[in-house]
Design an enzyme around this catalytic site. Structure first.
Site, PDB file in Angstrom:
ATOM      1  N   ASP A 125      18.735 -13.327  -4.093  1.00 37.73           N
ATOM      2  CA  ASP A 125      18.363 -14.627  -3.517  1.00 37.73           C
ATOM      3  C   ASP A 125      19.584 -15.543  -3.493  1.00 37.73           C
ATOM      4  O   ASP A 125      20.119 -15.894  -4.542  1.00 37.73           O
ATOM      5  CB  ASP A 125      17.245 -15.237  -4.381  1.00 37.73           C
ATOM      6  CG  ASP A 125      16.885 -16.643  -3.932  1.00 37.73           C
ATOM      7  OD1 ASP A 125      17.178 -16.990  -2.769  1.00 37.73           O
ATOM      8  OD2 ASP A 125      16.297 -17.382  -4.750  1.00 37.73           O
TER       9      ASP A 125
ATOM     10  N   ASN B  58      19.695 -18.685  -2.043  1.00 35.11           N
ATOM     11  CA  ASN B  58      19.473 -20.131  -1.930  1.00 35.11           C
ATOM     12  C   ASN B  58      18.459 -20.692  -2.921  1.00 35.11           C
ATOM     13  O   ASN B  58      17.993 -21.822  -2.773  1.00 35.11           O
ATOM     14  CB  ASN B  58      19.070 -20.501  -0.489  1.00 35.11           C
ATOM     15  CG  ASN B  58      17.758 -19.832  -0.102  1.00 35.11           C
ATOM     16  OD1 ASN B  58      17.222 -19.006  -0.852  1.00 35.11           O
ATOM     17  ND2 ASN B  58      17.233 -20.184   1.057  1.00 35.11           N
TER      18      ASN B  58
ATOM     19  N   ASP C 134      15.296 -20.085  -3.634  1.00 32.39           N
ATOM     20  CA  ASP C 134      13.854 -20.262  -3.398  1.00 32.39           C
ATOM     21  C   ASP C 134      13.027 -19.145  -4.049  1.00 32.39           C
ATOM     22  O   ASP C 134      11.816 -19.070  -3.861  1.00 32.39           O
ATOM     23  CB  ASP C 134      13.546 -20.379  -1.894  1.00 32.39           C
ATOM     24  CG  ASP C 134      13.865 -19.108  -1.134  1.00 32.39           C
ATOM     25  OD1 ASP C 134      14.390 -18.142  -1.747  1.00 32.39           O
ATOM     26  OD2 ASP C 134      13.600 -19.051   0.085  1.00 32.39           O
TER      27      ASP C 134
ATOM     28  N   ASP D  14      17.208 -12.657   0.349  1.00 33.90           N
ATOM     29  CA  ASP D  14      17.413 -13.020   1.750  1.00 33.90           C
ATOM     30  C   ASP D  14      18.639 -12.314   2.332  1.00 33.90           C
ATOM     31  O   ASP D  14      19.372 -11.617   1.615  1.00 33.90           O
ATOM     32  CB  ASP D  14      17.555 -14.540   1.878  1.00 33.90           C
ATOM     33  CG  ASP D  14      18.452 -15.118   0.792  1.00 33.90           C
ATOM     34  OD1 ASP D  14      19.575 -14.634   0.648  1.00 33.90           O
ATOM     35  OD2 ASP D  14      17.997 -16.038   0.065  1.00 33.90           O
TER      36      ASP D  14
ATOM     37  N   ASP E 292      13.465  -1.466   9.700  1.00 30.42           N
ATOM     38  CA  ASP E 292      12.194  -0.770   9.523  1.00 30.42           C
ATOM     39  C   ASP E 292      11.386  -0.950  10.808  1.00 30.42           C
ATOM     40  O   ASP E 292      11.223  -2.082  11.277  1.00 30.42           O
ATOM     41  CB  ASP E 292      11.456  -1.399   8.327  1.00 30.42           C
ATOM     42  CG  ASP E 292      10.652  -0.391   7.546  1.00 30.42           C
ATOM     43  OD1 ASP E 292       9.916   0.383   8.195  1.00 30.42           O
ATOM     44  OD2 ASP E 292      10.742  -0.366   6.309  1.00 30.42           O
TER      45      ASP E 292
ATOM     46  N   ASP F  43       7.967   3.581  10.054  1.00 27.79           N
ATOM     47  CA  ASP F  43       6.847   3.378   9.146  1.00 27.79           C
ATOM     48  C   ASP F  43       5.566   4.069   9.605  1.00 27.79           C
ATOM     49  O   ASP F  43       5.190   3.970  10.778  1.00 27.79           O
ATOM     50  CB  ASP F  43       6.580   1.869   9.066  1.00 27.79           C
ATOM     51  CG  ASP F  43       5.514   1.512   8.060  1.00 27.79           C
ATOM     52  OD1 ASP F  43       5.774   1.665   6.864  1.00 27.79           O
ATOM     53  OD2 ASP F  43       4.413   1.091   8.472  1.00 27.79           O
TER      54      ASP F  43
ATOM     55  N   GLU G 235       8.721   8.295   8.304  1.00 25.90           N
ATOM     56  CA  GLU G 235       7.812   8.372   7.158  1.00 25.90           C
ATOM     57  C   GLU G 235       6.677   9.297   7.590  1.00 25.90           C
ATOM     58  O   GLU G 235       5.664   8.865   8.124  1.00 25.90           O
ATOM     59  CB  GLU G 235       7.280   6.985   6.777  1.00 25.90           C
ATOM     60  CG  GLU G 235       6.583   7.018   5.430  1.00 25.90           C
ATOM     61  CD  GLU G 235       5.690   5.808   5.154  1.00 25.90           C
ATOM     62  OE1 GLU G 235       5.349   5.601   3.991  1.00 25.90           O
ATOM     63  OE2 GLU G 235       5.312   5.102   6.097  1.00 25.90           O
TER      64      GLU G 235
ATOM     65  N   HIS H  97       9.830   1.611  -2.146  1.00 26.24           N
ATOM     66  CA  HIS H  97       9.044   0.416  -2.429  1.00 26.24           C
ATOM     67  C   HIS H  97       7.545   0.692  -2.542  1.00 26.24           C
ATOM     68  O   HIS H  97       6.768  -0.213  -2.832  1.00 26.24           O
ATOM     69  CB  HIS H  97       9.290  -0.608  -1.318  1.00 26.24           C
ATOM     70  CG  HIS H  97       8.767  -0.106   0.004  1.00 26.24           C
ATOM     71  ND1 HIS H  97       9.319   0.979   0.655  1.00 26.24           N
ATOM     72  CD2 HIS H  97       7.724  -0.497   0.759  1.00 26.24           C
ATOM     73  CE1 HIS H  97       8.629   1.206   1.759  1.00 26.24           C
ATOM     74  NE2 HIS H  97       7.659   0.331   1.851  1.00 26.24           N
ATOM     75  N   ASP H  98       7.117   1.924  -2.271  1.00 28.24           N
ATOM     76  CA  ASP H  98       5.699   2.287  -2.378  1.00 28.24           C
ATOM     77  C   ASP H  98       5.422   3.129  -3.617  1.00 28.24           C
ATOM     78  O   ASP H  98       4.298   3.622  -3.796  1.00 28.24           O
ATOM     79  CB  ASP H  98       5.262   3.149  -1.175  1.00 28.24           C
ATOM     80  CG  ASP H  98       5.203   2.359   0.114  1.00 28.24           C
ATOM     81  OD1 ASP H  98       5.040   1.128   0.058  1.00 28.24           O
ATOM     82  OD2 ASP H  98       5.323   2.994   1.189  1.00 28.24           O
TER      83      ASP H  98
HETATM   84  O1  TEU Z   1       3.350   3.244   3.970  1.00 29.09           O
HETATM   85  C1  TEU Z   1       2.492   4.178   4.592  1.00 29.09           C
HETATM   86  C2  TEU Z   1       1.584   4.899   3.730  1.00 29.09           C
HETATM   87  O2  TEU Z   1       1.170   5.969   4.097  1.00 29.09           O
HETATM   88  C3  TEU Z   1       0.965   4.210   2.550  1.00 29.09           C
HETATM   89  O3  TEU Z   1      -0.383   4.589   2.574  1.00 29.09           O
HETATM   90  C4  TEU Z   1       1.481   4.580   1.218  1.00 29.09           C
HETATM   91  O4  TEU Z   1       1.197   5.923   0.948  1.00 29.09           O
HETATM   92  C5  TEU Z   1       0.777   3.660   0.251  1.00 29.09           C
HETATM   93  O5  TEU Z   1       1.385   2.413   0.464  1.00 29.09           O
HETATM   94  C6  TEU Z   1       0.882   3.990  -1.189  1.00 29.09           C
HETATM   95  O6  TEU Z   1       0.163   3.026  -1.943  1.00 29.09           O
HETATM   96  C7  TEU Z   1       4.024   2.371   4.806  1.00 29.09           C
HETATM   97  C8  TEU Z   1       4.881   1.395   4.036  1.00 29.09           C
HETATM   98  O7  TEU Z   1       5.892   2.086   3.365  1.00 29.09           O
HETATM   99  C9  TEU Z   1       4.002   0.585   3.135  1.00 29.09           C
HETATM  100  O8  TEU Z   1       4.738  -0.280   2.320  1.00 29.09           O
HETATM  101  C10 TEU Z   1       3.050  -0.193   3.995  1.00 29.09           C
HETATM  102  O9  TEU Z   1       2.118  -0.839   3.182  1.00 29.09           O
HETATM  103  C11 TEU Z   1       2.318   0.702   4.993  1.00 29.09           C
HETATM  104  O10 TEU Z   1       3.159   1.636   5.647  1.00 29.09           O
HETATM  105  C12 TEU Z   1       1.702  -0.136   6.074  1.00 29.09           C
HETATM  106  O11 TEU Z   1       2.679  -0.615   6.932  1.00 29.09           O
HETATM  107 CA    CA Z   2      16.137 -16.980  -0.682  1.00 27.36          CA
END
Ligand code: TEU
Ligand code: CA
Length: 555
Positions: free
Chosen positions: A21, A23, A25, A29, A98, A200, A257, A329-330
């Site tokens: 971050d 700035n 907040d 960013d 993305d 995605d 993905e 991130h998932d």
């Molecule tokens: O994830 C796709 C996906 O298949 C998800 O069901 C994933 O297995 C699940 O988030 C696990 O809990 C993508 C993105 O990476 C995810 O962050 C998004 O939430 C999703 O698409 C919708 O855009």
């Molecule tokens: Ca920021």
């Protein structure tokens, strides 16, 4: 396999809200990313994928886009993005965005117009049907829980389809006008200097028609989307059209993905001229998954981990090029996911890094992975922000788990584990922000942070630099990037070992347990290229690997 510009690279994923971050907040960013480009360059990163940074109401953290042609003001401006592209270029780095086009946000102009006039042009951008009393068109369950159908705002007699959240209406890919809009946007970004995209949730774009019920697989009376997807055919027509109209002519990189593809489809997906340059290997992340939900998952062991990796490597062979990850991130943090409970240590973290990094394919590092960031231990469900985790918590409770049990299962798999801010140093809020972080930091930032590892030759961060340097070493590059992967002593318990064979022969060895383990060698070692210990107990025909010792040797 045709050689392409991205094959030799190393990639890094940024989740912009939690990266840096600039700035105060409390939200990461784009100027923050620019400030840290030299850090990424020093690590050895070439390609940077940035999770969605477009305007969005953040119902799903930006995976719900309300304008495909702009930057979310919380992240900066289009000028900031242009500056990032220019700064990256100066450093020979490549930016991926993305591409979220299975759905948009319900706050996107297209959906707003569809609500104004469902029978007009934009009504056909979505899947809108007439409602029948007490009856849904089909029993599909959205990924975040509940039916995929929601009443169309302003039209109590109509409903629309959303396979994710109700604020993420699915785009109608059957409509050529929708596809044109998407290609136009991709080309607009590519012409602006973006080098490609992570794509995605793409397997969801092809639905099975007419809408019909599938076997109920949970007490909610609904059926997983996967049951429908297995029977939906024809996605290839959309994907090859997209490739030919966008990525192909730009020589852009695309990583899909993709889940559940069949062996015989692999050449279409990632072979020469395939739909995508690469696709993620999710075999270890989905291991143990249950139709019942997270609470019912099987915990992965080192032997399972190894089998998953080898299986993916073998089925892809040299048809194409996988993108390898231990987290994103998932997912939970890789070190917390794949290293057995109680075995977390600097050695085991380095072992895991070695095991996946030396596989054939493009390695992706997720922000914070390079310093060994770990899962957050949730104290209460109120700490959770992620919609998927909240849904899974209720699924677990509805299945009869008490609060504590439900919390422990979501702690293990929650997407928020990986979404806590990056730990830059040991000052307040780990140096991520001078304000209030949007998501709490992992309290272990005093011990685990970039600053403390940067000048420590024994740190995980330094080890990642070594791994990257080895991959780029001109002497070994050909073998590590393109060489064949052949499992070695596959049956040996808690040992993960494989050859990489190209113009050199390398052997990657990892003792996936605390107890030392003796491993026979096929031939004498010429040179130790990487070792997560200062010493190696080796003779001409065997080696004794210490507690989570990992080595790469040349034979
Ligand atoms: O994830 C796709 C996906 O298949 C998800 O069901 C994933 O297995 C699940 O988030 C696990 O809990 C993508 C993105 O990476 C995810 O962050 C998004 O939430 C999703 O698409 C919708 O855009
Ligand atoms: Ca920021």
């Amino acid at each position: 396999m045709e050689i392409k510009w991205w094959h030799e690279k190393v990639a890094y994923q940024i989740y912009p809200k939690s990266f840096y971050d600039s700035n105060g907040d409390g939200i990461g960013d784009i100027p923050g990313i620019i400030e840290k480009l030299d850090y990424l360059k020093a690590l050895g990163v070439d390609i940077v994928w940035i999770s969605p940074c477009y305007p969005s109401p953040f119902a799903d953290q930006g995976y719900d886009i309300s304008d495909y042609y702009n930057i979310n003001p919380v992240f900066g401006t289009l000028e900031d993005m242009d500056r990032l592209l220019a700064e990256a270029k100066k450093r020979d780095m490549y930016i991926l965005l993305d591409l979220v086009v299975n759905h948009c946000s319900d706050e996107h102009e297209w959906f707003q117009k569809a609500c104004e006039d469902p029978d007009g042009k934009y009504g056909n951008f979505f899947y809108i049907t007439d409602k029948k009393e007490g009856e849904l068109p089909c029993n599909w369950r959205s990924y975040f829980g509940g039916p995929v159908w929601e009443t169309l705002p302003g039209h109590p007699d109509k409903q629309y389809l959303h396979v994710f959240h109700r604020k993420q209406p699915d785009l109608n890919w059957e409509n050529p006008e929708v596809r044109e809009e998407i290609y136009k946007n991709i080309n607009w970004w590519l012409d602006r200097g973006v080098s490609g995209f992570r794509i995605d949730a793409i397997i969801n774009i092809k639905k099975k028609f007419p809408f019909a019920d599938y076997p109920v697989d949970r007490p909610d009376g609904l059926s997983s989307i996967q049951n429908m997807l297995k029977e939906a055919t024809g996605i290839g027509e959309f994907l090859s059209e997209m490739q030919a109209r966008t990525f192909g002519p730009h020589n852009a990189f695309s990583v899909g993905e993709v889940f559940d593809e069949k062996d015989e489809e692999l050449p279409d997906f990632i072979g020469d001229g395939g739909y995508f340059s690469s696709m993620f290997d999710f075999s270890t992340t989905i291991f143990g998954g249950s139709p019942n939900g997270w609470y019912d998952r099987k915990i992965i062991t080192p032997d399972d981990y190894k089998e998953c990796c080898f299986h993916s490597q073998q089925r892809v062979g040299d048809i194409g090029y996988l993108s390898n990850i231990i987290e994103n991130h998932d997912e939970p943090r890789g070190v917390s996911h794949y290293i057995p409970d109680g075995d977390l240590s600097l050695h085991s973290k380095k072992l895991l890094a070695t095991m996946y990094f030396m596989l054939r394919g493009l390695p992706f590092i997720y922000q914070g992975q390079e310093i060994g960031m770990e899962n957050l231990h949730f104290q209460s469900i109120d700490q959770v922000d992620d919609i998927s985790t909240i849904d899974e918590y209720h699924v677990a409770k509805n299945a009869g788990l008490n609060e504590k049990e439900a919390l422990s299962c979501i702690s293990r798999y929650s997407r928020d584990n990986a979404r806590t801010p990056v730990q830059w140093n040991d000052s307040a809020n780990a140096g991520f922000t001078s304000g209030n972080p949007w998501l709490p930091l992992n309290p272990n930032y005093k011990e685990i942070n970039v600053a403390s590892q940067e000048n420590d030759p024994d740190s995980l961060l330094s080890f990642y630099k070594e791994l990257i340097a080895l991959r780029k070493n001109p002497e070994y590059k050909e073998t590590i990037v393109y060489g064949e992967l052949i499992p070695y002593l596959e049956e040996q318990h808690n040992l993960m070992s494989y050859y990489r064979k190209g113009d050199k022969t390398l052997l990657v060895l990892g003792n996936f347990q605390k107890e030392p383990q003796t491993v026979k060698l096929p031939s004498a070692c010429r040179k130790v290229l990487l070792n997560n210990y200062p010493e190696l107990n080796i003779s001409d025909d065997s080696v004794i690997l210490d507690n989570y010792q990992a080595v790469v040797i040349e034979l």
